[in-house]
Write a protein that holds these residues in place. Structure first.
Motif, mmCIF file in Angstrom:
data_model
loop_
_atom_site.group_PDB
_atom_site.id
_atom_site.type_symbol
_atom_site.label_atom_id
_atom_site.label_comp_id
_atom_site.label_asym_id
_atom_site.label_seq_id
_atom_site.Cartn_x
_atom_site.Cartn_y
_atom_site.Cartn_z
ATOM 1 N N UNK A 154 0.817 -1.212 0.000
ATOM 2 C CA UNK A 154 0.000 0.000 0.000
ATOM 3 C C UNK A 154 0.848 1.258 0.000
ATOM 4 N N UNK A 155 2.077 1.143 0.495
ATOM 5 C CA UNK A 155 2.928 2.327 0.433
ATOM 6 C C UNK A 155 3.229 2.694 -1.023
ATOM 7 N N UNK A 156 3.440 1.642 -1.829
ATOM 8 C CA UNK A 156 3.639 1.906 -3.260
ATOM 9 C C UNK A 156 2.394 2.481 -3.894
ATOM 10 N N UNK A 157 1.207 2.014 -3.391
ATOM 11 C CA UNK A 157 -0.037 2.548 -3.923
ATOM 12 C C UNK A 157 -0.185 4.023 -3.593
ATOM 13 N N UNK A 158 0.237 4.405 -2.362
ATOM 14 C CA UNK A 158 0.164 5.819 -1.982
ATOM 15 C C UNK A 158 1.049 6.654 -2.899
ATOM 16 N N UNK A 159 2.263 6.116 -3.139
ATOM 17 C CA UNK A 159 3.173 6.836 -4.044
ATOM 18 C C UNK A 159 2.562 6.945 -5.439
ATOM 19 N N UNK A 160 1.907 5.845 -5.847
ATOM 20 C CA UNK A 160 1.289 5.869 -7.181
ATOM 21 C C UNK A 160 0.151 6.885 -7.234
ATOM 22 N N UNK A 161 -0.603 6.975 -6.096
ATOM 23 C CA UNK A 161 -1.685 7.958 -6.064
ATOM 24 C C UNK A 161 -1.134 9.378 -6.166
ATOM 25 N N UNK A 162 -0.024 9.592 -5.453
ATOM 26 C CA UNK A 162 0.592 10.907 -5.521
ATOM 27 C C UNK A 162 1.083 11.198 -6.937
ATOM 28 N N UNK A 163 1.671 10.155 -7.572
ATOM 29 C CA UNK A 163 2.132 10.335 -8.952
ATOM 30 C C UNK A 163 0.958 10.617 -9.887
ATOM 31 N N UNK A 164 -0.181 9.944 -9.607
ATOM 32 C CA UNK A 164 -1.364 10.176 -10.424
ATOM 33 C C UNK A 164 -1.846 11.609 -10.288
ATOM 34 N N UNK A 165 -1.799 12.094 -9.032
ATOM 35 C CA UNK A 165 -2.207 13.485 -8.799
ATOM 36 C C UNK A 165 -1.310 14.450 -9.559
ATOM 37 N N UNK A 166 -0.003 14.152 -9.484
ATOM 38 C CA UNK A 166 0.928 15.012 -10.214
ATOM 39 C C UNK A 166 0.706 14.909 -11.722
ATOM 40 N N UNK A 167 0.375 13.683 -12.162
ATOM 41 C CA UNK A 167 0.128 13.492 -13.596
ATOM 42 C C UNK A 167 -1.072 14.306 -14.060
ATOM 43 N N UNK A 168 -2.130 14.299 -13.236
ATOM 44 C CA UNK A 168 -3.315 15.083 -13.589
ATOM 45 C C UNK A 168 -2.984 16.568 -13.675
ATOM 46 N N UNK A 169 -2.182 16.999 -12.690
ATOM 47 C CA UNK A 169 -1.794 18.403 -12.712
ATOM 48 C C UNK A 169 -0.952 18.711 -13.955
ATOM 49 N N UNK A 170 -0.078 17.746 -14.273
ATOM 50 C CA UNK A 170 0.764 17.946 -15.448
ATOM 51 C C UNK A 170 -0.073 18.027 -16.728
ATOM 52 N N UNK A 171 -1.057 17.111 -16.818
ATOM 53 C CA UNK A 171 -1.907 17.137 -18.003
ATOM 54 C C UNK A 171 -2.762 18.400 -18.063
ATOM 55 N N UNK A 172 -3.164 18.902 -16.858
ATOM 56 C CA UNK A 172 -3.899 20.172 -16.865
ATOM 57 C C UNK A 172 -3.024 21.299 -17.392
ATOM 58 N N UNK A 173 -1.754 21.293 -16.936
ATOM 59 C CA UNK A 173 -0.836 22.321 -17.403
ATOM 60 C C UNK A 173 -0.561 22.170 -18.898
ATOM 61 N N UNK A 174 -0.482 20.895 -19.338
ATOM 62 C CA UNK A 174 -0.280 20.672 -20.780
ATOM 63 C C UNK A 174 -1.424 21.283 -21.571
ATOM 64 N N UNK A 175 -2.667 21.057 -21.058
ATOM 65 C CA UNK A 175 -3.824 21.625 -21.750
ATOM 66 C C UNK A 175 -3.770 23.146 -21.752
ATOM 67 N N UNK A 176 -3.358 23.716 -20.615
ATOM 68 C CA UNK A 176 -3.318 25.167 -20.522
ATOM 69 C C UNK A 176 -2.182 25.760 -21.351
ATOM 70 N N UNK A 177 -1.037 25.057 -21.371
ATOM 71 C CA UNK A 177 0.136 25.597 -22.050
ATOM 72 C C UNK A 177 0.303 25.071 -23.470
ATOM 73 N N UNK A 178 -0.554 24.142 -23.894
ATOM 74 C CA UNK A 178 -0.380 23.510 -25.201
ATOM 75 C C UNK A 178 -0.599 24.529 -26.327
ATOM 76 N N UNK A 179 0.263 24.488 -27.347
ATOM 77 C CA UNK A 179 0.017 25.336 -28.534
ATOM 78 C C UNK A 179 -1.160 24.834 -29.363
ATOM 79 N N UNK A 180 -1.553 23.559 -29.140
ATOM 80 C CA UNK A 180 -2.723 23.039 -29.838
ATOM 81 C C UNK A 180 -3.986 23.641 -29.236
#
Length: 869
Positions: free
Chosen positions: A351-377
């Motif tokens: 479960x510790x790995x799952x927590x890390x994965x959840x945190x990574x997922x959160x960061x991934x979502x934030x990253x994808x949000x930033x990609x959408x905001x900063x994307x030239x497309x």
């Protein structure tokens, strides 16, 4: 006394997380199986829909073929009724010949025959029987017997074979089903079919159901507006008996084994109205309880009755394959679900790995949000009516709007008006089976600029298949569109250049060979004129031949000019001065109601050009303008100008693909004449293309070749009914003093002596040239090829010079020249060719070519070259 600290309990949040980790695998298992079942149902549904579409199409096809064949029968009967409408009496022989012309057995298989039944009133019954018996049927009778208010007797039925003879004299009014159809046809004046009947032609063997189609025949010239009038006027019926099994076997030569259908002559599938059952007729075995998985019906009203066609899928229809695909899809989904469950159980122990994965997922979502905001497309979502619900900064920036100003506005408002409806239709054509679409759209950007976008739109659907939202991703393709347009323009320009280059090579080759032929004509005429008296009666004929040959030589020169291989004498030239000297020559060629205007820019830069070729350009463009004015008159303007031409300004210039940016002199000829259509513009420089009643079509072609030879370009524009403008661009040259050479006079009595090697692969040229050399006092030694010339020269060291043909098979003139100079570096070689001196001499630059003579040449030209050498 020390005390131990109290035990620290796990915080409530940690206990809650531990419980969630414990039940997580079960949740994953449940959700994965639910999703598998959901997507499997979606996939199974899509397979069902596809099968249903195929099934419906097949049903429509069967209905269409049946309807078409019945319509064919109707048209045949209308033609038969037309015989009676066109003639007072239609004889049995005429009826037979009409039936034979239809080729019923070949072109309309399944039609039992073409017949006519005559309406007989009781008072005319005996007269009717006697008339038919008098036609060669002594045993004729109207049957079945009995008194009726009205009779109908079959008197014509083709083909009149044994089966149809069984119906001869039959009263179809005596049978209720036939009577009902005939009465309806009589009252309506249209084609009407019966319900299922057994034809009187049937025997105990191969007995099958049938129908009959009737069209009434009325007396000519009587009113037919009401039912009562039609009942009085009817004289008979053109009809066709149809054996339905034979009819449908011809309609469907390869009866479908995967779809069964039944044909009813009623609105409802009543057994009494069943006309045909494809399953029973095809002897297919099906269980009594069998019901097709797919079923549909088709109904229509035609030929005086209601028709119903029922369809059901048979076991051979592609349902088993569909079920197999669906089953495989379900197995794969269950397998994936099991794997996901195993992974979830593994996560419980880490479960510790799952927590890390959840945190990574959160960061991934934030990253994808930033990609959408900063994307030239461009990223946007909007409702089915076009209302924007989300736009990313890139789209707002390129549209020159703020994001908050775009939200709530209609996406269609930003499209060009002509793009709105196609885009709207394309979006609303999306379906669960085809949820995505990519298309190009033109939007209005800042300052009303047109921006081309490429959008990929995905439709989001609700449970009922309705569109709830569109998700769109786009990009700016304006530059790509411009590049594509530019590439298309360059390709067209390149194709035109290749075509003109190919035609130029062809024209040059033809002119070269033409000059060889003219060499024989002109040389022989020259020799003949020298050997006869001037007063001879054939002198005039020889002079005419000489003139015609010289005109042909001029034509060859124009072809060489078109190919860019004409004779150029390059010098520093002022086009203004050249046009000024031509002005007095041009004006007399104008029509009486036309004006010539000169607009010469001064000072004008010099060009390196051949003066004679420049005169030909001006003359040809001027005469083309005169022809364009015609009898209507108008104005011709000759203008010169100069300036810098950049790459953009050279884009629309013919031959411009090889031109470099720089300083050019412009020669422009404009007329206010008839102008040219685009089809003519595309061919205007083709050799031998002309729109005039006279002319060879080489004028503008020669202009093209001369300009190409001078490394220039041509721009042409024309508006039908308003006029045409030709612009010639020539590169400028710095002015330098030009030395004027005075041609040296030739002594009339000059003659030579010695042996001359004459090399040419054309025998007629060798013969004529040898005779001309003899006339000049030389002794010719001839060779027919380069190799023969080398051997002849080695064996004759006393040769003074060589006249060498440039174009020969095998060893050409250039290679032969090198071999001869290798033997004797001081050897005098005179090159001979049908091409121009400018084209030939540049091949031997720096090789000290002694002289050149162009074919066809006269004795005078040969004398001048030989004297100089």
């Amino acid at each position: 006394m020390p005390t131990t600290p109290p035990p620290v309990d796990n915080p409530p949040s940690t206990s809650l997380w531990a419980k969630s980790i414990h039940i997580l695998p079960y949740l994953v298992m449940a959700l994965s199986f639910l999703m598998t079942f959901f997507f499997w149902r979606q996939y199974d549904h899509s397979l069902n829909v596809r099968s249903q579409v195929v099934f419906n199409d097949r049903a429509d096809e069967i209905k269409s073929k049946f309807f078409t064949r019945m319509t064919d029968d109707e048209q045949i009967l209308r033609g038969a009724a037309g015989l009676f409408n066109a003639s007072e009496v239609v004889t049995r022989d005429e009826w037979r010949r009409y039936a034979l012309s239809l080729s019923l057995d070949k072109d309309f298989p399944g039609f039992q025959g073409l017949g006519f039944t005559e309406v007989v009133r009781p008072r005319d019954l005996q007269r009717h029987i006697q008339r038919i018996r008098g036609e060669g049927f002594p045993n004729y009778r109207l049957w079945p017997e009995g008194e009726r208010q009205e009779y109908t007797a079959i008197i014509y039925l083709e083909p009149f074979d044994w089966r149809n003879q069984r119906a001869f004299g039959y009263d179809m009014f005596s049978e209720p089903i036939r009577h009902e159809a005939m009465a309806k046809a009589r009252d309506l004046g249209e084609a009407v079919t019966t319900g299922p009947v057994t034809l009187v032609q049937e025997t105990k063997r191969d007995k099958q159901a049938g129908v009959l189609m009737y069209i009434p025949v009325y007396k000519r010239g009587v009113p037919l507006e009401t039912v009562a009038q039609r009942r009085i006027a009817v004289t008979g019926y053109a009809y066709s008996p149809i054996r339905i099994k034979d009819f449908l076997s011809a309609t469907f030569p390869r009866m479908s084994k995967d779809i069964g259908f039944r044909i009813y002559t009623d609105k409802e599938p009543n057994p009494a109205g069943l006309l045909y059952d494809s399953v029973s007729e095809s002897n297919l075995y099906l269980p009594e309880s069998y019901r097709g998985e797919l079923q549909t019906t088709r109904s229509f009203q035609r030929f005086g009755r209601n028709w119903l066609l029922t369809f059901e899928s048979l076991p051979q229809f592609a349902q088993e394959q569909r079920k197999s695909q669906s089953r495989n899809y379900l197995i794969v989904g269950i397998t994936v679900s099991i794997l996901l469950s195993v992974i979830a159980f593994m996560l419980r122990s880490a479960h510790s790995g799952a927590i890390a994965a959840a945190q990574a997922l959160k960061e991934s979502r934030e990253r994808y949000r930033k990609i959408s905001e900063d994307s030239p497309a461009y990223i946007a979502t909007f409702l089915p009516d076009g209302t924007l619900t989300y736009v990313n900064p890139a789209l707002a920036h390129d549209l020159g709007k703020r994001r908050e100003d775009l939200l709530g506005k209609s996406f269609f408002d930003f499209l060009l008006p002509e793009c709105r409806e196609p885009v709207r239709q394309g979006l609303h054509a999306l379906s669960p089976r085809i949820p995505t679409q990519t298309m190009e759209q033109a939007l209005v950007g800042p300052k009303e600029a047109v921006i081309w976008h490429e959008w990929t739109n995905r439709a989001v659907f609700d449970d009922h298949g309705g569109i709830t939202e569109f998700q769109a991703v786009g990009q700016n393709i304006t530059e790509r569109k411009r590049a594509a347009e530019e590439r298309s323009r360059l390709e067209q320009q390149m194709l035109h250049a290749q075509k003109m280059e190919s035609l130029g090579v062809l024209a040059g080759g033809v002119a070269h060979d033409f000059n060889n032929i003219l060499m024989a004509i002109i040389g022989n005429v020259d020799l003949s004129l020298m050997k006869i008296e001037e007063a001879s009666p054939i002198t005039a004929n020889l002079r005419n031949i000489e003139k015609a040959a010289m005109r042909a030589a001029d034509l060859a020169k124009q072809m060489l000019a078109y190919s860019g291989k004409g004779k150029f004498v390059i010098e520093k030239l002022d086009l203004n001065r050249l046009i000024g000297k031509l002005h007095p020559i041009l004006e007399p060629s104008l029509p009486t109601n036309a004006v010539l205007t000169l607009k010469l820019h001064k000072p004008l830069a010099m060009v390196e050009a051949d003066a004679n070729q420049m005169r030909q350009i001006v003359m040809n463009l001027f005469m083309n303008a005169v022809e364009a004015l015609g009898e209507n008159g108008g104005e011709i303007i000759i203008r010169t100008d100069g300036g810098i031409q950049d790459r953009e300004s050279l884009q629309d210039v013919l031959l411009g693909e090889a031109l470099a940016e720089g300083s050019y002199v412009l020669l422009e000829v404009t007329d206010t004449g008839c102008g040219m259509e685009k089809e003519v513009l595309d061919k205007v420089f083709d050799p031998f293309f002309t729109t005039k009643f006279t002319g060879r079509g080489l004028g503008l072609a020669a202009v093209h070749g001369i300009v190409r030879g001078h490394k220039g370009g041509i721009r042409i524009s024309s508006d039908p009914g308003k006029g045409t403008t030709f612009q010639v661009l020539l590169p400028t040259s710095e002015p330098t003093p030009v030395e004027v050479s005075v041609p040296e006079e030739i002594e009339n009595g000059w003659s030579g002596e010695g042996r001359i090697l004459l090399v040419d692969d054309e025998e007629v040229v060798r013969t004529v040239a040898a005779e001309l050399l003899k006339e000049l006092g030389f002794t010719p030694v001839v060779a027919g090829s380069g190799a023969e010339a080398i051997e002849t020269f080695k064996n004759n060291q006393d040769l003074l010079a060589v006249i060498l043909d440039l174009t020969m098979p095998g060893m050409d003139g250039e290679e032969c020249f090198r071999e001869l100079r290798g033997i004797d570096p001081e050897l005098k070689v005179i090159m001979s060719s049908g091409f121009s001196e400018h084209e030939v001499v540049q091949k031997f630059a720096g090789k000290e070519l002694t002289g050149f003579i162009q074919k066809p040449y006269t004795l005078k030209a040969l004398k001048e070259v030989m004297r100089k050498v």
